[in-house]
Design a protein around this motif. Structure first.
Motif, PDB file in Angstrom:
ATOM      1  N   PRO A 423       0.818  -1.218   0.000  1.00 18.37           N
ATOM      2  CA  PRO A 423       0.000   0.000   0.000  1.00 18.37           C
ATOM      3  C   PRO A 423       0.853   1.269   0.000  1.00 18.37           C
ATOM      4  O   PRO A 423       1.735   1.433   0.831  1.00 18.37           O
ATOM      5  CB  PRO A 423      -0.806  -0.113   1.298  1.00 18.37           C
ATOM      6  CG  PRO A 423      -0.035  -1.053   2.169  1.00 18.37           C
ATOM      7  CD  PRO A 423       0.623  -2.014   1.231  1.00 18.37           C
ATOM      8  N   GLY A 424       0.590   2.139  -0.987  1.00 18.58           N
ATOM      9  CA  GLY A 424       1.312   3.404  -1.068  1.00 18.58           C
ATOM     10  C   GLY A 424       2.573   3.369  -1.902  1.00 18.58           C
ATOM     11  O   GLY A 424       3.183   4.414  -2.148  1.00 18.58           O
ATOM     12  N   ALA A 425       2.987   2.182  -2.383  1.00 22.95           N
ATOM     13  CA  ALA A 425       4.216   2.078  -3.170  1.00 22.95           C
ATOM     14  C   ALA A 425       3.972   2.498  -4.613  1.00 22.95           C
ATOM     15  O   ALA A 425       2.841   2.461  -5.104  1.00 22.95           O
ATOM     16  CB  ALA A 425       4.753   0.647  -3.127  1.00 22.95           C
ATOM     17  N   ALA A 426       5.032   2.903  -5.319  1.00 20.81           N
ATOM     18  CA  ALA A 426       4.931   3.243  -6.732  1.00 20.81           C
ATOM     19  C   ALA A 426       4.490   2.024  -7.523  1.00 20.81           C
ATOM     20  O   ALA A 426       4.862   0.883  -7.209  1.00 20.81           O
ATOM     21  CB  ALA A 426       6.286   3.743  -7.243  1.00 20.81           C
ATOM     22  N   VAL A 427       3.705   2.257  -8.572  1.00 27.24           N
ATOM     23  CA  VAL A 427       3.087   1.171  -9.332  1.00 27.24           C
ATOM     24  C   VAL A 427       4.124   0.225  -9.935  1.00 27.24           C
ATOM     25  O   VAL A 427       3.992  -0.999  -9.879  1.00 27.24           O
ATOM     26  CB  VAL A 427       2.188   1.740 -10.453  1.00 27.24           C
ATOM     27  CG1 VAL A 427       1.708   0.625 -11.385  1.00 27.24           C
ATOM     28  CG2 VAL A 427       0.998   2.454  -9.852  1.00 27.24           C
ATOM     29  N   GLY A 428       5.180   0.791 -10.510  1.00 23.74           N
ATOM     30  CA  GLY A 428       6.170  -0.033 -11.193  1.00 23.74           C
ATOM     31  C   GLY A 428       6.889  -0.992 -10.273  1.00 23.74           C
ATOM     32  O   GLY A 428       6.904  -2.203 -10.493  1.00 23.74           O
ATOM     33  N   VAL A 429       7.484  -0.464  -9.213  1.00 20.95           N
ATOM     34  CA  VAL A 429       8.267  -1.309  -8.317  1.00 20.95           C
ATOM     35  C   VAL A 429       7.363  -2.281  -7.550  1.00 20.95           C
ATOM     36  O   VAL A 429       7.747  -3.413  -7.255  1.00 20.95           O
ATOM     37  CB  VAL A 429       9.117  -0.435  -7.370  1.00 20.95           C
ATOM     38  CG1 VAL A 429       8.263   0.241  -6.309  1.00 20.95           C
ATOM     39  CG2 VAL A 429      10.238  -1.230  -6.731  1.00 20.95           C
TER      40      VAL A 429
END
Length: 470
Positions: A423-429
């Motif tokens: 939750p809250g992480a960048a989509v790519g990584v």
């Protein structure tokens, strides 16, 4: 619990804990670099994220080749062919030196690697190039030391490696402090200082290790000799070592390319990815240590032609690995805020790192199983099938799928799952880590089936033989 079970578990623990401490000490070099540079500046953290990823990819892949000596030594030790171990050890030293100079040239052309990362500032690129030129000269020592590591581990004397690696931590920490931050009258070199300290500690580790094994009377029984390179022995090592090195390359390069791709999402995501990778590498040391210990003892039993005992050792190793994985997961789950604060003082990096760490418990559980089952197969000198399986799944499904859903045509399609796992992480990584979990799940399942196929004929034959003697 039977007496036999307790004895085997005791032997596994006795073998595994020094390997674990030694492995923690070894991976602590990366932890020290990440923590110190993370508190130096965000740019240096990005440099070490990219440069160390490239260095580790090449070095660890070549370590896999030299680690073929572990099952080879173990089976010879179980069969009491000690002089053969001494000859093979010398050939392992030669092979490590030769391949470090040839394959290590990949470090001198970092632009090929960095092309994956998109636009990177020129000053960052120059720092990366300098770091890799320095660490090129550390590689021969690092690889030759793996022959020492293999000898000690496969002959049930892993404490020697533990002593060497623990001593190396203090040397690494001291030179990092001096060279990164500029103490004792020296200039602050940042990531370049980290590279120089790696060079110093690599050669110290090799020379200290050689001095210890040649001064220890226990190793005199193997008549260790360097001799001249002999293709016959090098070919035998490479036959097992190339697929083992391939497996190491697949595992580590998946993380390298994840770091290179994460750089597309900015310096803060790149820094958070480095923290995540560093922590995962640290956690990996426990299942790896149990896997190495299990493989060594299992291979010794195979050398004695006792496949029933070998299988039982393997099963106990898997149970111990599961227990270790659960314990480390609990530490991560309850200690996440403290862990992040140790790695960085940048609030944006810390927020992103905390989001990514949410998936670590799942990843670690899946990683433990595929790691240990791979080492069990290596005890039987089976390395090609694990390599192919890992290449297809970790690179194809894990990295390829992560790229598709994170940066390619399917970008954002896993966002619903990312909201749960990261939750809250960048989509790519986030997509990269989710797809790597899927790849590890399938990899462990396939390799466990392959082990069953290999071991069943031996167990059946052993049982028939035992029944005939009754």
């Amino acid at each position: 619990m039977s007496t036999i079970t307790r004895r085997i578990q005791k032997n596994l623990i006795h073998q595994a804990w020094p390997i674990f401490i030694a492995s923690l000490a070894g991976v602590s070099f990366g932890v020290l670099d990440t923590m110190m540079l993370g508190n130096f500046n965000a740019q240096s953290l990005q440099v070490i994220s990219l440069a160390a990823s490239i260095y580790i990819t090449v070095t660890v892949s070549l370590m896999g080749v030299i680690h073929a000596l572990i099952p080879m030594f173990s089976q010879l030790f179980g069969a009491n062919q000690k002089t053969e171990i001494g000859i093979l050890w010398g050939q392992g030293i030669w092979l490590a030196f030769i391949i470090s100079l040839i394959v290590g040239l990949a470090l001198l052309f970092p632009d090929i690697w960095l092309s994956i990362s998109g636009n990177i500032a020129e000053n960052v690129k120059e720092e990366i190039k300098t770091y890799l030129r320095i660490t090129f000269f550390a590689m021969p020592a690092t690889l030759m030391f793996r022959a020492v590591y293999a000898l000690c581990t496969s002959t049930s004397r892993p404490k020697l490696i533990m002593y060497i690696n623990v001593a190396s931590i203090f040397i690494k920490a001291f030179f990092n402090w001096v060279l990164i931050f500029g103490h004792l009258g020296l200039p602050a070199l940042g990531s370049v200082g980290a590279g120089l300290s790696t060079l110093i500690v690599s050669w110290f580790t090799l020379l200290f290790g050689l001095w210890l094994i040649f001064s220890d009377t226990y190793y005199h029984q193997f008549s260790l000799k360097l001799g001249l390179p002999q293709w016959k022995y090098c070919k035998d090592i490479l036959k097992l070592g190339i697929p083992m090195g391939g497996s190491y390359f697949v595992e580590i390069s998946a993380f390298t390319f994840m770091a290179l791709l994460a750089a597309r999402e900015g310096v803060h995501v790149s820094g958070a990815q480095q923290i995540q990778m560093n922590l995962v590498a640290l956690l990996y040391m426990l299942p790896q240590s149990i896997g190495v210990a299990t493989a060594a003892l299992s291979a010794q039993a195979i050398g004695r032609q006792n496949y029933i005992q070998s299988h039982f050792i393997s099963l106990q190793g898997l149970w111990l690995g599961l227990l270790g994985a659960i314990l480390t997961i609990l530490v991560i789950y309850f200690g996440k805020p403290y862990i992040v604060s140790l790695y960085t003082n940048d609030p944006q990096v810390a927020i992103m790192a905390a989001s990514l760490l949410s998936i670590v418990p799942l990843f670690h559980l899946l990683d433990y199983f595929q790691c240990d089952i791979t080492y069990i197969l290596r005890a039987h000198k089976v390395a090609t099938i694990p390599f192919i399986t890992q290449a297809v799944l970790l690179i194809g499904l894990g990295l390829g799928g992560g790229y598709y859903f994170g940066y390619g045509a399917g970008k954002g399609e896993l966002a619903w799952l990312g909201d749960i796992l990261t939750p809250g992480a960048a989509v790519g990584v986030s997509s990269l880590w989710i797809m790597c979990c899927a790849a590890l799940l399938l990899c462990g399942f396939i390799l466990s089936i392959w082990y069953y196929i290999i071991i069943q004929p031996h167990l059946k034959k052993s049982k028939i033989g035992a029944a005939a003697l009754q």
